[in-house]
Design an enzyme around this catalytic site. Structure first.
Site, PDB file in Angstrom:
ATOM      1  N   ARG A 287      88.013  58.298  44.140  1.00 37.09           N
ATOM      2  CA  ARG A 287      88.381  57.072  44.836  1.00 37.09           C
ATOM      3  C   ARG A 287      89.884  56.785  44.788  1.00 37.09           C
ATOM      4  NH1 ARG A 287      89.056  51.666  43.852  1.00 37.09           N
ATOM      5  NH2 ARG A 287      88.365  50.288  45.532  1.00 37.09           N
TER       6      ARG A 287
ATOM      7  N   HIS B 139      40.494  71.210  43.645  1.00 34.31           N
ATOM      8  CA  HIS B 139      41.879  71.345  44.118  1.00 34.31           C
ATOM      9  C   HIS B 139      42.594  72.431  43.310  1.00 34.31           C
ATOM     10  CE1 HIS B 139      45.791  69.992  45.805  1.00 34.31           C
ATOM     11  NE2 HIS B 139      46.246  70.427  44.641  1.00 34.31           N
TER      12      HIS B 139
ATOM     13  N   GLY C  28      47.967  63.438  50.989  1.00 30.88           N
ATOM     14  CA  GLY C  28      48.535  62.982  49.721  1.00 30.88           C
ATOM     15  C   GLY C  28      50.022  62.703  49.820  1.00 30.88           C
TER      16      GLY C  28
ATOM     17  N   GLU D  71      69.227  58.764  51.752  1.00 33.50           N
ATOM     18  CA  GLU D  71      69.874  60.016  51.374  1.00 33.50           C
ATOM     19  C   GLU D  71      68.926  61.205  51.401  1.00 33.50           C
ATOM     20  OE1 GLU D  71      69.940  57.181  49.656  1.00 33.50           O
ATOM     21  OE2 GLU D  71      72.010  56.496  49.894  1.00 33.50           O
TER      22      GLU D  71
ATOM     23  N   SER E 276      42.492  73.496  50.136  1.00 40.99           N
ATOM     24  CA  SER E 276      43.515  72.831  50.949  1.00 40.99           C
ATOM     25  C   SER E 276      43.827  73.630  52.207  1.00 40.99           C
ATOM     26  CB  SER E 276      44.803  72.661  50.133  1.00 40.99           C
ATOM     27  OG  SER E 276      44.550  71.982  48.930  1.00 40.99           O
TER      28      SER E 276
ATOM     29  N   ASN F 256      42.250  65.163  54.435  1.00 40.29           N
ATOM     30  CA  ASN F 256      41.032  65.703  53.824  1.00 40.29           C
ATOM     31  C   ASN F 256      40.540  64.840  52.663  1.00 40.29           C
ATOM     32  OD1 ASN F 256      42.578  66.448  51.577  1.00 40.29           O
ATOM     33  ND2 ASN F 256      42.809  68.562  52.255  1.00 40.29           N
TER      34      ASN F 256
ATOM     35  N   GLN G  63      77.715  52.635  40.758  1.00 39.72           N
ATOM     36  CA  GLN G  63      78.434  53.309  41.840  1.00 39.72           C
ATOM     37  C   GLN G  63      79.224  54.532  41.359  1.00 39.72           C
ATOM     38  OE1 GLN G  63      77.935  51.310  44.906  1.00 39.72           O
ATOM     39  NE2 GLN G  63      76.619  50.365  43.362  1.00 39.72           N
TER      40      GLN G  63
ATOM     41  N   PHE H   7      74.918  58.552  44.623  1.00 40.01           N
ATOM     42  CA  PHE H   7      73.743  58.374  45.485  1.00 40.01           C
ATOM     43  C   PHE H   7      73.145  59.708  45.932  1.00 40.01           C
ATOM     44  CE2 PHE H   7      76.071  54.262  46.570  1.00 40.01           C
ATOM     45  CZ  PHE H   7      75.524  53.624  45.484  1.00 40.01           C
TER      46      PHE H   7
END
Lengths: 606, 606
Positions: free
Chosen positions: A465, A251, A147, A358, A32, A176, A419, A383
């Site tokens: 909240r 690899h 990749g 995100e 690589s 490659n 949520q 999230f």
């Protein structure tokens, strides 16, 4: 010797070191590295302008190796550029060496950790954004593998930079053809990459990644545009060593000593002169920016006044923004819920709308902080799980990030489990060297936001909240690793440890128990990591029983953190499948409301 | 009444219910429903073929609401299609109602949870893939919001489906221009979406999302192709109610009662007939597939033989593949490291190369399991963090997923921290109703893989890189919630609880301590969640001291799990910044090797 001959020779020197160091280490990814040799030599010995004496300065061109497994060739390039000693190369992957298996910022010229694929481009976008903000006319170069082009995070970055027209970034993908387990999705179909990337408003250039003349020209062209540029470089994995070229099943496999000897013979024949000619040397004059972080925040709340911790966080951001011009705030299209909107409105030039992406938001933040910005980023706590890998990697980048997750727990109510942040404490506690803070009222929320501003490292703030009453005087002090004993007597039969919305449930339970002459201690555990160990141990000794109450799954949260101190808490936490409903009913269902605390205390008495 | 008039009327009925139910609930996203009204009516009352009596059958056209916050209009469509009673609609978001704030699979016609944006398309791709595999000539329809088009996971799915030419999927994006906090990145620039998606080899159609005639025609065209199809529907947020149309600051806000009355007057005037005409009714004949999972695996290892648990996992997969034709294996281009390669080679038709796109891999798995497949998926443990949000959502989808993370802990050695799974136990323990298993040798690895195969739900298996000696007889039995007491006497002064590589360190420590006549108990805690509580409590009572040893960060792992039982373990875990080096040196540095265990036992004695 012509410039091209020089760059070709350099490429082969990089090949040589990549092979030698991985064979010595008995592990690593030489093939690589080999495909990227001409790209790396052209970048480091022709294209990039940098001051190798002052690589930490910010008016250098910068480089990020997104395909982190090719680390040996990056180290080789840095050694050839006299940034690190050449002898060092042969310590690759050793216990005491900074030249780790994948890049980490322990080496000059490396500002971030890479190796979890697909993150380098977004970090580079953050660097590019920062340099534009600072008026520094330097470029950022990011080398990706083919990749990792399958990672959505790469496309988030392409989308974001294309839309912004960030013209000071050049990305290169080393096509490659071969991934770890076989051919990549597109193999050598370079036109497919080109068409897709161009559709996102980038300049795209397809070229032979082993032809240094073409590479030099392509890099030059890339700089002349007002768009970001992407070079699709067609290469051969294992290039330059006949028995490795385009070979499958090579690899991540170092050469044997015999193979190394054979490879060196091939490579050495192409090396004619290896002295470094710093034709692209530029003196850097802008040192890395050091911030003294001794900010303070004054609050002006009335005891009992009801305000959500997320709203107070917004106010604190705004106040900090006025005293820290070095501060940038990012949000993922939920500003009006996280309350970063306060800052966005007052300081639009230091606010970045990252939209609903995100992963990209976190990586951009990592990029921005490499240039000395104090970066705050926010979304719903749940999230942030989208970017857990980015946070994990940020810890290995030793990043300075101030992260806030709002809408913690079932107390968000009717929106339902998708949520609810119910695993965020587990997630951020398991980030090495992190700090985790959890305010319960507006005063503590502002003060903890200020602590976060003053902390250098990854700090997570968990906001809620619902509006909760102010319980602290405006003069109250908070510190990382602290807690507040809110109720206590000499006869306490148990201690309730809580934070956020459940602290208020604990205080309600206290009132009820007091009516029945049952004295309990109540501790606000606002510093979840590190915990206030001394106070908790004292409470355990004095009251014999700890009860932790948290609006979070029972795993990895406050209860387990306290339990890990050997304090045998009774853990009240979320254990049932969460669903929609009024917050108070959900708290009751999960056994984390005042009534559940009261019953737990009474059970202890029996 | 013409078909178009009928669909228009239906759209307005859906509007009516969306407004009524959210106003009653005092929360929700009516304006996000209103923009999708014609799309939903065209889909549910013209385009989609389904048997509303047998929506759980798999030979129906299926629908996924990726923009989960528009749940009320989905519920309204299901009610209008006689799938759920209309009275039910007014229970939206109530504590006892299945009609939650965002869709969850508690309602007929809803197979997965949505609401974390950007996940629906990839799940749909999984459903489409499954139907192709099963030879079921039905389509999957996915409705996305325009805001979520910024999520990389959407582009992973677009990339994957485009490359495969999955022609039985129709995606629609509802381009209403407005996100939560303001305009989306592209606003009404529908051509930008079209160009980008088309570049990934999809058929793309741009159309007016409020014109039912055009929608009907576009849906028809979409079916005639051998590519996947994407409809970019230009819409108006709040459409159909004059004071809501294209209004800013109305995201996620229900109408007041007065606003509702006003809105209803406008909408009612457009409703001329609301009886359901099931023109697209099709009788379904293929019931949901139920699998009886009573698989067994025979192993044939020799005690002391050294083999990595990841390699044994690969063998087990292969054996299971022979007895369970319903099994599919997914991997993200690391088959030769996770050892899913065994299965890939023997059963290529039931193997899916997901390339380096972990989020997409997990969502595809969720889609596949909705059609009754037993899905195994694997990557490096650390890279599964990339898809934590997808796993979190999978738990709310009540998905049946068998997940394996390899390369756990610092014991991977030289590759360094970017490749080390050090937070995976914390991550998967904090998934509700999950099972977490952790084998130490080849026998247990195969047997635990078999337990995972037999379990219905989210089960995580943690495998290790290094070869470890076989310690179990091939006849040994394992069960979820079990453990193995490997060493014990009547005089044990402490119990060492370990799993994976650290179990072997514990056994080494035992040998050393035995030489000094210090008896300790050793427990293989192979079931990390649920724990074998009874055995651990007994050990605590009998030996007074527990020591947990794990190759994982100290937060959220085995130590804290045991501590949560009140057993006051001394927790040996990863607490220092990890880096490259030989595994044994890294284990020693982190204090989780045999010598560290030995010293901890001796400290206890003092």
């Amino acid at each position: 010797m012509s410039a091209a001959e020089y760059l070709k020779a350099k490429a082969n020197v990089l090949r040589l070191y990549s092979i030698r160091s991985t064979t010595k280490a008995k592990s690593g990814h030489p093939t690589s590295c080999l495909s990227a040799a001409e790209i790396m030599s052209t970048l480091f010995f022709k294209e990039m302008n940098f001051d190798q004496e002052n690589l930490d300065y910010i008016d250098n061109d910068e480089f990020i190796l997104s395909k982190g497994h090719a680390a040996p060739i990056l180290y080789a390039a840095l050694a050839e550029a006299n940034v690190i000693p050449k002898e060092k190369l042969m310590t690759l992957r050793e216990f005491t060496s900074e030249l780790e298996g994948h890049p980490v910022p322990r080496v000059k010229g490396i500002r971030v950790g890479t190796g979890s694929l697909g993150q380098g481009l977004a970090i580079g976008v953050g660097v590019a954004y920062a340099k534009k903000l600072l008026g520094i006319n330097r470029r950022i170069y990011v080398l990706l593998g083919d990749g990792e082009m399958a990672e959505g995070s790469v496309w988030e970055a392409i989308n974001f930079a294309g839309r912004l027209g960030l013209s000071n970034i050049t990305a290169i993908t080393d096509v490659n053809r071969l991934g770890q387990s076989g051919p990549t999705m597109y193999g050598w179909d370079v036109e497919s990459y080109a068409r897709r990337i161009a559709s996102f408003d980038w300049n795209v250039y397809v070229c032979d990644g082993h032809d240094v003349d073409i590479l030099v020209k392509t890099f030059e062209k890339a700089k002349e545009s007002n768009k970001p540029s992407f070079i699709i470089a067609k290469t051969v994995k294992g290039k330059g060593v006949s028995f490795l070229e385009n070979a499958s099943d090579r690899h991540g496999k170092p050469l044997t000593k015999e193979e190394q000897d054979k490879a060196e013979k091939e490579i050495m024949s192409r090396i004619i002169n290896v002295d470094y000619i710093p034709s692209n040397f530029t003196e850097a004059t802008v040192p890395a920016r050091k911030t003294t972080r001794k900010f303070t925040i004054d609050t002006n709340y009335v005891l009992g006044e009801k305000i959500a911790t997320r709203a107070a966080y917004g106010k604190a951001l705004q106040k900090l923004g006025r005293i820290n011009t070095n501060m940038i705030v990012l949000d993922g299209d939920v500003q009006n819920s996280t309350y970063t909107s306060n800052f966005f409105e007052e300081f639009p030039e230091r606010s970045i709308q990252c939209y609903i992406a995100e992963q990209n938001m976190v990586s951009i933040a990592v990029g921005l902080q490499t240039q000395g910005f104090d970066v705050f980023l926010s979304s719903f706590a749940c999230f942030l799980s989208r970017a857990y890998d980015q946070f994990r990697m940020a810890s290995y980048s030793k990043a300075n990030l101030k992260v806030t997750g709002s809408h913690a727990g079932v107390s968000i109510g009717e929106d339902g489990p998708s949520q609810m942040g119910l695993e965020d404490l587990a997630m951020f506690r398991a980030i090495i060297n992190s700090v985790v803070l959890y305010p319960s009222d507006a005063v503590s929320s502002e003060k903890l936001t200020c602590l976060m501003a003053n902390y250098e490292g990854i700090c997570y703030l968990r906001t809620s909240r619902p509006a909760t009453p102010v319980i602290y005087d405006n003069s109250e002090d908070f510190h990382i690793g602290g807690s507040k004993v809110l109720r206590q007597s000499n006869n306490d039969i148990a201690t309730v440890v809580a934070a956020g919305v459940t602290l208020h449930e604990a205080l309600k339970a206290y009132e009820e128990l007091e009516k029945e002459n049952i004295p309990v201690r109540v501790i606000d555990c606002y510093s979840v990591k590190p915990l206030d160990t001394a106070t908790l141990i004292e409470a355990f000794k004095e009251t014999k029983h700890l009860i932790t109450v948290e609006d979070h799954y029972s795993e990895g949260g406050i209860g387990e953190a306290v339990a890990s101190l050997g304090l045998q808490p009774k853990i009240l936490a979320v254990r049932k499948m969460p669903h929609s409903g009024p917050p108070e009913m959900l708290l009751a269902e999960q056994g984390i409301d005042a009534d559940s605390i009261l019953k737990t205390v009474k059970n202890i008495m029996e």
